[in-house]
Enzyme design. Structure first.
Site, mmCIF file in Angstrom:
data_model
loop_
_atom_site.group_PDB
_atom_site.id
_atom_site.type_symbol
_atom_site.label_atom_id
_atom_site.label_comp_id
_atom_site.label_asym_id
_atom_site.label_seq_id
_atom_site.Cartn_x
_atom_site.Cartn_y
_atom_site.Cartn_z
ATOM 1 C CB SER A 96 5.525 63.250 39.461
ATOM 2 O OG SER A 96 4.727 64.178 40.167
ATOM 3 C CG HIS A 125 8.921 60.895 37.438
ATOM 4 N ND1 HIS A 125 7.835 60.618 36.649
ATOM 5 C CD2 HIS A 125 8.488 60.792 38.725
ATOM 6 C CE1 HIS A 125 6.799 60.350 37.425
ATOM 7 N NE2 HIS A 125 7.170 60.455 38.688
ATOM 8 C CD GLU A 150 8.072 59.616 32.855
ATOM 9 O OE1 GLU A 150 7.395 59.630 31.830
ATOM 10 O OE2 GLU A 150 7.740 60.238 33.890
ATOM 11 C CG ASN A 170 2.287 61.468 36.862
ATOM 12 O OD1 ASN A 170 1.624 60.519 37.252
ATOM 13 N ND2 ASN A 170 3.360 61.886 37.505
#
Length: 283
Positions: free
Chosen positions: A119, A140, A152, A190
């Site tokens: 992540s 991800h 992702e 993130n």
């Protein structure tokens, strides 16, 4: 590149979720972990999820049985010798990931793609542990995997166009939406989400408002489905801290400095929902 057989490494919620959606899409799936009981727990969660779909009339019992038949438990990394794609969903730690990828590089077929569900960690650095960096990529997934549509897809410095296209197509076959992202700490999700959570923790730390008030403001005022402190508890405060440290180290910018209250909770073992206590208490 033809992908038919997939190995998922890690049978915790993320890994078992990835294994479930791959099996539902028709892939043969090896679910790998260090211990048989970890895998049993993961398969139990998958079975529960599928049973719920049967109860709701979204699939038949026969379809459920077909999906579970495509799932095979594995406690030996050497089982990677016969797969087309490996998706690593182990703990978010660079040393552990590079060790796994180095081992897989020696076991997996030469044409196999090695993907990481990291992540926040750089794909380029993970790929450097192998002799096939052009076949290493980031996938991800979002939690909970069976529900969330986004994946992702992160290219490392050397990831080939062919590998990117194969993973993009495979992601679509899982009924997910692939979004291409470049290899920067935290990627997009993130890099935006964690500083928001961290700022919410600072808001609590500085006594601006109670945890309930902070969450209500973001839910009712910003239309977020859950407040940032509740979300942090669901993600795991140790994971939030690790990602903030990765961002802080990667960019060298103090805007990513983890809040002292987050560190204190992690040191206390208050990791959120999984430990029974974080910003809130859980049964």
């Amino acid at each position: 590149m033809n992908i038919e057989k997939v190995m998922v490494i890690g049978a915790a919620p993320m890994g078992s979720g990835i294994a479930q959606v791959c099996a539902m899409a028709g892939y043969q799936v090896l679910l790998n972990d260090l211990k048989a009981d970890f895998i049993e727990r993961g398969l139990g969660v998958i079975n529960k999820n599928l049973s719920r779909q049967v109860e709701k009339g979204r699939m038949t019992e026969e379809q459920k049985q077909e999906i579970t038949a495509r799932l095979t438990p594995s406690t030996d990394l050497n089982d990677a010798g016969g797969v087309d794609l490996i998706i690593e969903a182990a703990v978010e730690n660079m040393d552990i990931k590079t060790k796994i990828f180095s081992q897989l590089d020696n076991i997996a077929p030469a044409n196999a793609i090695l993907a990481s569900n990291t992540s926040s960690l750089p794909i380029t650095e993970i790929a450097a542990a192998t002799k096939r960096p052009e076949k290493v990529i980031g996938m991800h997934f979002m939690n909970p995997v069976p529900v969330m549509k986004l994946v992702e897809i992160i290219r490392g410095l050397a990831t080939s166009d062919e590998v990117y296209r194969a993973i993009e197509d495979m992601t679509k076959s899982l009924s997910k939406v692939p979004v291409e992202v470049n290899d920067f700490p935290g990627f997009v999700s993130n890099r935006i989400l964690m500083p928001m959570i961290n700022e919410a923790i600072y808001t609590l730390y500085e006594g601006v408002a109670t945890k309930e008030a902070i969450d209500e403001v973001m839910k009712l005022g910003m239309n977020h489905p859950m407040g940032p402190l509740t979300l942090a508890d669901f993600i795991g405060l140790d994971t939030c801290l690790y990602i903030m440290e990765t961002l802080h180290e990667g960019f060298g910018d103090d805007k990513y400095r983890p809040c002292p209250l987050l560190r204190k909770y992690v040191k206390a073992g208050w990791l959120g929902k999984k430990s029974g206590r974080g910003f809130y208490q859980y049964e």
